[in-house]
Structures are given as C-alpha cells and as structure tokens.
Write a protein that holds these residues in place. Structure first.
Motif, PDB file in Angstrom:
ATOM      1  N   GLY A 108     -34.135  16.646  16.503  1.00  0.00           N
ATOM      2  CA  GLY A 108     -33.270  16.299  15.392  1.00  0.00           C
ATOM      3  C   GLY A 108     -33.684  15.196  14.493  1.00  0.00           C
ATOM      4  N   ASP A 109     -34.750  14.556  14.705  1.00  0.00           N
ATOM      5  CA  ASP A 109     -35.161  13.530  13.670  1.00  0.00           C
ATOM      6  C   ASP A 109     -35.750  14.047  12.312  1.00  0.00           C
ATOM      7  OD1 ASP A 109     -34.644  11.778  15.492  1.00  0.00           O
ATOM      8  OD2 ASP A 109     -36.603  11.213  16.275  1.00  0.00           O
ATOM      9  N   LYS A 110     -35.366  13.521  11.175  1.00  0.00           N
ATOM     10  CA  LYS A 110     -35.857  13.680  10.032  1.00  0.00           C
ATOM     11  C   LYS A 110     -36.932  12.684   9.284  1.00  0.00           C
ATOM     12  CE  LYS A 110     -31.647  16.346   9.102  1.00  0.00           C
ATOM     13  NZ  LYS A 110     -30.434  16.565   8.244  1.00  0.00           N
ATOM     14  N   LEU A 111     -37.920  13.220   8.895  1.00  0.00           N
ATOM     15  CA  LEU A 111     -39.176  12.505   8.313  1.00  0.00           C
ATOM     16  C   LEU A 111     -39.177  12.742   6.821  1.00  0.00           C
ATOM     17  CD1 LEU A 111     -41.961  12.775  10.897  1.00  0.00           C
ATOM     18  CD2 LEU A 111     -40.243  11.078  10.990  1.00  0.00           C
ATOM     19  N   PRO A 112     -38.601  11.798   6.117  1.00  0.00           N
ATOM     20  CA  PRO A 112     -38.579  12.083   4.286  1.00  0.00           C
ATOM     21  C   PRO A 112     -40.033  12.262   3.811  1.00  0.00           C
ATOM     22  CG  PRO A 112     -37.979   9.593   4.853  1.00  0.00           C
ATOM     23  CD  PRO A 112     -38.377  10.389   6.496  1.00  0.00           C
ATOM     24  N   CYS A 113     -40.142  13.115   2.856  1.00  0.00           N
ATOM     25  CA  CYS A 113     -41.335  13.119   2.035  1.00  0.00           C
ATOM     26  C   CYS A 113     -40.946  12.061   0.732  1.00  0.00           C
ATOM     27  CB  CYS A 113     -41.598  14.515   1.539  1.00  0.00           C
ATOM     28  SG  CYS A 113     -41.930  15.543   2.830  1.00  0.00           S
ATOM     29  N   PRO A 162     -31.482  22.508  33.469  1.00  0.00           N
ATOM     30  CA  PRO A 162     -30.283  22.652  32.710  1.00  0.00           C
ATOM     31  C   PRO A 162     -29.502  21.376  32.277  1.00  0.00           C
ATOM     32  CG  PRO A 162     -29.864  23.095  34.634  1.00  0.00           C
ATOM     33  CD  PRO A 162     -31.388  23.112  34.860  1.00  0.00           C
ATOM     34  N   LEU A 163     -29.854  20.392  32.876  1.00  0.00           N
ATOM     35  CA  LEU A 163     -28.907  19.053  32.754  1.00  0.00           C
ATOM     36  C   LEU A 163     -29.859  18.120  31.764  1.00  0.00           C
ATOM     37  CD1 LEU A 163     -27.889  18.265  36.381  1.00  0.00           C
ATOM     38  CD2 LEU A 163     -26.507  19.478  34.695  1.00  0.00           C
ATOM     39  N   ALA A 164     -31.170  18.520  31.716  1.00  0.00           N
ATOM     40  CA  ALA A 164     -31.922  17.741  30.760  1.00  0.00           C
ATOM     41  C   ALA A 164     -31.924  18.181  29.255  1.00  0.00           C
ATOM     42  CB  ALA A 164     -33.339  17.623  31.162  1.00  0.00           C
ATOM     43  N   VAL A 165     -30.693  18.180  28.652  1.00  0.00           N
ATOM     44  CA  VAL A 165     -30.344  18.408  27.185  1.00  0.00           C
ATOM     45  C   VAL A 165     -30.033  17.383  26.416  1.00  0.00           C
ATOM     46  CG1 VAL A 165     -29.277  20.502  25.907  1.00  0.00           C
ATOM     47  CG2 VAL A 165     -29.766  20.946  27.861  1.00  0.00           C
ATOM     48  N   ARG A 166     -30.803  16.902  25.478  1.00  0.00           N
ATOM     49  CA  ARG A 166     -30.542  15.754  24.559  1.00  0.00           C
ATOM     50  C   ARG A 166     -29.605  15.949  23.573  1.00  0.00           C
ATOM     51  NH1 ARG A 166     -35.701  13.031  22.321  1.00  0.00           N
ATOM     52  NH2 ARG A 166     -36.086  15.163  21.854  1.00  0.00           N
ATOM     53  N   PRO A 167     -28.556  15.175  23.276  1.00  0.00           N
ATOM     54  CA  PRO A 167     -27.733  15.376  22.172  1.00  0.00           C
ATOM     55  C   PRO A 167     -28.515  15.470  20.953  1.00  0.00           C
ATOM     56  CG  PRO A 167     -26.899  13.894  23.692  1.00  0.00           C
ATOM     57  CD  PRO A 167     -28.065  14.099  24.188  1.00  0.00           C
ATOM     58  N   GLY A 168     -28.286  16.199  19.922  1.00  0.00           N
ATOM     59  CA  GLY A 168     -29.034  16.380  18.782  1.00  0.00           C
ATOM     60  C   GLY A 168     -30.175  17.262  18.758  1.00  0.00           C
ATOM     61  N   ALA A 169     -30.540  17.937  20.014  1.00  0.00           N
ATOM     62  CA  ALA A 169     -31.538  18.991  20.109  1.00  0.00           C
ATOM     63  C   ALA A 169     -31.107  20.115  19.382  1.00  0.00           C
ATOM     64  CB  ALA A 169     -31.868  18.883  21.479  1.00  0.00           C
ATOM     65  N   LEU A 170     -32.019  21.042  19.012  1.00  0.00           N
ATOM     66  CA  LEU A 170     -31.761  22.334  18.343  1.00  0.00           C
ATOM     67  C   LEU A 170     -32.006  23.353  19.539  1.00  0.00           C
ATOM     68  CD1 LEU A 170     -32.968  21.783  15.003  1.00  0.00           C
ATOM     69  CD2 LEU A 170     -30.612  21.590  15.521  1.00  0.00           C
ATOM     70  N   LEU A 171     -31.165  24.290  19.880  1.00  0.00           N
ATOM     71  CA  LEU A 171     -31.101  25.062  20.850  1.00  0.00           C
ATOM     72  C   LEU A 171     -31.309  26.636  20.113  1.00  0.00           C
ATOM     73  CD1 LEU A 171     -29.137  24.175  23.903  1.00  0.00           C
ATOM     74  CD2 LEU A 171     -31.499  23.703  23.609  1.00  0.00           C
ATOM     75  N   ALA A 172     -32.150  27.488  20.486  1.00  0.00           N
ATOM     76  CA  ALA A 172     -31.894  28.800  20.154  1.00  0.00           C
ATOM     77  C   ALA A 172     -31.079  29.685  20.849  1.00  0.00           C
ATOM     78  CB  ALA A 172     -33.087  29.727  20.052  1.00  0.00           C
ATOM     79  N   VAL A 212     -27.012  20.392  19.935  1.00  0.00           N
ATOM     80  CA  VAL A 212     -26.551  19.854  21.085  1.00  0.00           C
ATOM     81  C   VAL A 212     -25.550  18.694  20.645  1.00  0.00           C
ATOM     82  CG1 VAL A 212     -26.773  19.186  23.427  1.00  0.00           C
ATOM     83  CG2 VAL A 212     -28.251  20.669  22.571  1.00  0.00           C
ATOM     84  N   LEU A 213     -24.198  18.543  21.216  1.00  0.00           N
ATOM     85  CA  LEU A 213     -23.424  17.511  20.925  1.00  0.00           C
ATOM     86  C   LEU A 213     -23.290  16.521  22.320  1.00  0.00           C
ATOM     87  CD1 LEU A 213     -20.452  19.188  19.226  1.00  0.00           C
ATOM     88  CD2 LEU A 213     -22.091  18.224  18.169  1.00  0.00           C
ATOM     89  N   ALA A 214     -23.067  15.584  21.876  1.00  0.00           N
ATOM     90  CA  ALA A 214     -22.784  14.520  23.131  1.00  0.00           C
ATOM     91  C   ALA A 214     -21.963  15.131  24.342  1.00  0.00           C
ATOM     92  CB  ALA A 214     -22.379  13.083  22.699  1.00  0.00           C
TER      93      ALA A 214
END
Length: 221
Positions: free
Chosen positions: A16-21, A204-214, A172-174
C-alpha cells in the motif's frame, strides 16, 4: 477542472505504500515478447512456426529527481526506490530459513494509466548535480519493471490455455482476516484457502492492513 495541476505519477508498493515521482516521465517503453519455434532441416526452406508461449512483459521508466529548491539530499526519494530491490521479510508467505523471500511487487500509476503488477528487474541511478558540500541534488533513475503475473494492463494480452479470469483486488482493512474476506466475496468463510493460494500466504493470520489481495473468481459451475 480549471486550475487543476498536472496529475503526478507514482509507484504503488505491495502493501500500500506510494512513492511519488517528483516529475512525470517523458516517455514509457513497453516490451512484450512471444516465443515462436520452428525446426530447421537440411535441404528445407523456412519452417512452419509453432507458438511456444509468452514471456513476461517489461516496462522501462526513466525518472528525474531535483531537490535544488530546498537543498536537501535527493537520496530521500531515490533511496526508497533503491529499497524496492531488497528482500522484504514482512511480505506474506516469507520464510527466510527456507529461502522463500523476495523483494516487493510494484505498480506504476499515472492518471488513468496503470501498469501490470511488476518487480524491479534492474535499476540504473545516476547523480547529476551536487552542492558545494557534496550533497546530491539531482538524479536520473532508470527502472525496468518486469511483469509479475498475468494482467490486462495496456490492453488485452495473448490468451493461453488455462488462463484464469482476471482477479479482483481487495485492500485489507484493519481487523480483517482471510476468512472474513472469503465470506464477503464467496459467501463462505471456509473458502479462505483460495485467497491464501492466490497470494502466496502461508499464515492466514499474517495479513497486514493496507495490503492488496488478489481475489480469484470462482467457476460458475
């Protein structure tokens, strides 16, 4: 809308982190390769070719960074992109003792243009201007992003046998767990293994908030 500034490009990092150009690229170069094979024989002409599959696409992006306006080191921006080539032990499914570890995937975004999910295959960083004390203030950074998985970015790709339908993506939400996400999309919490397999998640418990899941689509049958 009148008065609106130009849309800035950015790199979205897995998690989820964003690196600006700081500046939008002047051009993007997309490369796709299909493999075709043919068996040459003595005394024969041009052989008939057989389709032998598709290779991952690549996207070449050249970025420019300039911090002369405030005199701070340009490395505060370029360093974050360099980090994309390092192993991230916080990624789901990582098991360093067994060698199951990797750098994060990234996606390049610029307005309505969104690249395929990719990994940084190579990086070429050149510092082009320094302060009198040796602080780097300008840099050019060339990225080669290698396609990580099947994607319809930049238009539909060549079909291959067994190609699944495009995945949906869920952020993923908190407090969310894989079984809750499975219940939302499939109406059945026990389907969480579909999500785990599609995203390389061993815990299955190691899912971080902000992660993108297919989120794979289930067969209609």
């Amino acid at each position: 809308m009148a008065g609106a500034g130009p849309v800035k490009a950015f790199l979205e990092v897995e998690g989820g982190d964003k690196l600006p150009c700081l500046f939008n690229p002047a051009q993007l170069q997309l490369t796709r390769v299909n493999r075709w094979e043919g068996q040459s024989r003595p005394g024969r002409g041009v052989p008939r070719l057989r389709y032998a599959g598709s290779e991952s696409g690549s996207l070449v992006v050249d970025l420019f960074f300039d911090t002369t306006h405030d005199g701070t080191a340009v490395t505060r921006y370029t360093g974050k992109i360099l980090q994309l080539m390092e192993i991230d032990p916080s990624l789901p499914g990582t098991d360093e003792p067994s060698g199951n570890a990797r750098p994060p995937a990234v996606t390049f975004h610029w307005g309505d243009l969104h690249s395929f999910k990719a990994v940084v295959a190579s990086l070429d960083l050149t510092f082009t201007y320094f302060s009198s004390t040796g602080t780097p203030l300008r840099a050019r950074l060339g990225l080669v992003l290698r396609q990580y998985e099947e994607s319809r970015a930049f238009g539909p790709q060549n079909p291959t046998s067994g190609t699944p339908d495009p995945h949906r993506v869920h952020r993923v939400l908190a407090g969310e767990t894989l079984d809750r996400i499975a219940a939302r999309y499939y109406g059945d919490a026990t389907r969480w293994r579909l999500l785990a397999d599609a995203n390389g998640i061993s815990d299955p418990l190691a899912v971080r908030p902000g992660a993108l899941l297919a989120v794979p689509r289930m067969d209609a049958s």
